[in-house]
Design an enzyme around this catalytic site. Structure first.
Site, mmCIF file in Angstrom:
data_model
loop_
_atom_site.group_PDB
_atom_site.id
_atom_site.type_symbol
_atom_site.label_atom_id
_atom_site.label_comp_id
_atom_site.label_asym_id
_atom_site.label_seq_id
_atom_site.Cartn_x
_atom_site.Cartn_y
_atom_site.Cartn_z
ATOM 1 N N HIS A 18 -10.851 -7.960 13.317
ATOM 2 C CA HIS A 18 -11.117 -6.991 12.246
ATOM 3 C C HIS A 18 -11.631 -7.737 11.012
ATOM 4 C CE1 HIS A 18 -10.060 -2.857 10.550
ATOM 5 N NE2 HIS A 18 -10.579 -3.513 9.535
ATOM 6 N N HIS A 20 -15.106 -7.416 8.229
ATOM 7 C CA HIS A 20 -16.294 -6.659 7.827
ATOM 8 C C HIS A 20 -17.388 -7.612 7.333
ATOM 9 C CE1 HIS A 20 -14.639 -2.506 7.926
ATOM 10 N NE2 HIS A 20 -13.484 -3.146 7.778
ATOM 11 N N ASP A 22 -20.025 -7.029 5.504
ATOM 12 C CA ASP A 22 -20.368 -6.865 4.086
ATOM 13 C C ASP A 22 -19.199 -7.213 3.171
ATOM 14 O OD1 ASP A 22 -18.873 -4.679 4.845
ATOM 15 O OD2 ASP A 22 -20.109 -3.189 3.836
ATOM 16 N N GLY A 177 -13.988 4.132 6.521
ATOM 17 C CA GLY A 177 -14.130 4.965 5.331
ATOM 18 C C GLY A 177 -12.821 5.672 5.035
ATOM 19 N N HIS A 204 -10.391 2.887 12.605
ATOM 20 C CA HIS A 204 -9.570 2.665 11.419
ATOM 21 C C HIS A 204 -8.572 3.824 11.316
ATOM 22 C CE1 HIS A 204 -12.494 -0.317 9.986
ATOM 23 N NE2 HIS A 204 -11.669 -0.592 8.999
ATOM 24 N N GLU A 207 -3.875 3.265 7.745
ATOM 25 C CA GLU A 207 -3.894 2.333 6.614
ATOM 26 C C GLU A 207 -3.570 3.131 5.356
ATOM 27 O OE1 GLU A 207 -6.869 -0.735 4.218
ATOM 28 O OE2 GLU A 207 -7.703 0.822 5.501
ATOM 29 N N ASP A 296 -9.991 -8.693 7.397
ATOM 30 C CA ASP A 296 -10.575 -7.485 6.813
ATOM 31 C C ASP A 296 -11.810 -7.842 5.976
ATOM 32 O OD1 ASP A 296 -10.860 -4.772 6.536
ATOM 33 O OD2 ASP A 296 -9.239 -4.527 5.083
#
EC number: 3.5.4.4
Length: 359
Positions: A18, A20, A22, A177, A204, A207, A296
């Site tokens: 996991h 990202h 970006d 998102g 996702h 969370e 993350d």
């Protein structure tokens, strides 16, 4: 923790499920790409100060400031050249941290501002990962996860893209998102399509939102893994006592060995946990849920896999044996063919940890 132990953790083989794309750029790269591409929206063009700004914004407690950080990183990921460079550096940075296998996710729909097609985005990122693997001496295998945004309407299109490129470095699909107000069942068509195509996907869930999000992700959508999943602890009563009991959902998740892609430092920033010492990951480990440790957003959290592991050892009492266990969990849960997973475990993970534990 002594410096010897810190060095040992940096050298341990790691697996990351996991992360990202970006959320992991080098600050200096953002500055260079912004200048070359004419983007003038950065809060500072000093790389060191920019890195600190990203961490401070993510720690601010302001959702607006946290989301603003991604505006800046995505702004410099709009051309094929930019995407190739960012992906290549991602692979190299992870390899330098001892990561031997990584699944890195990104949302192709967020990289169309300069006129790229979805296919051009995917091909550029794939090319970057291959270049980064080669530059790292093939010490790492990187696979992409294509993410659809929960609030948008492109999930089926992105799912089709993941299937189209699954033999070219794309391991699976994800949605991300805001959870609240955007349940995974809004994208049921995409998940049903993926299941018909024998394709892998994670969601996702659990969370920012609680048990209903996890339940829908698993029971309605068929998620193979849960992104974060930290709120599964809400289905465990009387934690730490003799009366401790797992609810039906928590028991199902544990019994089915559904992997939890847990991100300790990120959870502190988003308020999903109060401290590393009290983060549910340790209790879930002790209950033998299939947990994995992840980064993350490395830039926003100022973190790495080594740092996440160090924090768990320093503040939550983890051992090297615990780190070995969660690393094997991650490879078992990877969206790779069985024989490839087995080879990584037997040829890389176990020998690496055996050597560290023997020393």
């Amino acid at each position: 923790m002594s410096e010897d132990v810190r060095t040992e953790i940096r050298q341990l083989p790691k697996a990351l499920l996991h992360d990202h794309l970006d959320g992991g750029l080098r600050p200096a790269t953002i500055v260079e790409l912004a200048e070359a591409g004419g983007y003038d929206g950065l809060p500072t063009t000093d790389a060191a100060k920019l890195g600190q700004w990203f961490r401070d914004a993510a720690d601010s407690g302001s959702l607006e400031r946290y989301l603003e950080t991604f505006d800046h990183s995505v702004a410099v990921m709009q051309t094929q050249e930019q995407l190739r460079r960012v992906a290549s550096e991602c692979a190299q940075d992870l390899a330098a941290d001892g990561v031997v296998y990584a699944e890195v996710r990104y949302a192709p729909e967020q990289h169309l501002q300069a006129g790229l097609t979805l296919e051009q985005v995917v091909e550029a990122v794939n090319a970057g990962f291959r270049a980064g693997e080669q530059a790292s001496g093939d010490r790492i295998v990187v696979r992409a996860l294509l993410t659809a945004m929960r609030h948008a309407a492109k999930s089926t299109e992105i799912a089709q893209l993941a299937v189209r490129y699954r033999n070219e470095g794309v391991a699976g699909f994800d949605i991300a998102g805001a959870e609240a107000g955007f349940p995974p069942t809004r994208h049921l068509d995409a998940f049903e399509y993926l299941q018909r195509e024998n394709a892998h996907f994670t969601i996702h869930a659990g969370e920012a939102f609680g048990l209903p999000s996890i339940w829908e992700a698993i029971q309605w959508c068929g998620a193979e893994r849960l992104g974060h999943g930290v709120r599964i602890v809400d289905d465990i009563t009387d934690i730490g006592t003799r009366a401790e009991k797992l609810g039906l959902l928590a028991a199902y998740v544990r019994d089915r060995r559904i992997p939890l892609e847990m991100c300790p430092s990120s959870n502190l920033q988003t308020g999903a946990a109060d401290s590393i010492a009290t983060h549910p990951i340790t209790h879930l480990k002790d209950l033998r849920f299939r947990i994995t440790v992840n980064t993350d957003n490395r830039l926003m959290s100022g973190t790495s896999m080594s740092r996440e592991m160090q924090l768990l050892v320093d503040e939550a009492g983890w051992t090297v044996e615990d780190l070995r266990w969660v690393t094997i969990n991650a490879i078992k849960s990877a969206f790779l063919p069985f024989d490839e997973r087995l080879a990584i475990i037997e040829d890389i993970i176990k020998p690496g940890y055996d050597a560290a534990m023997a020393g």
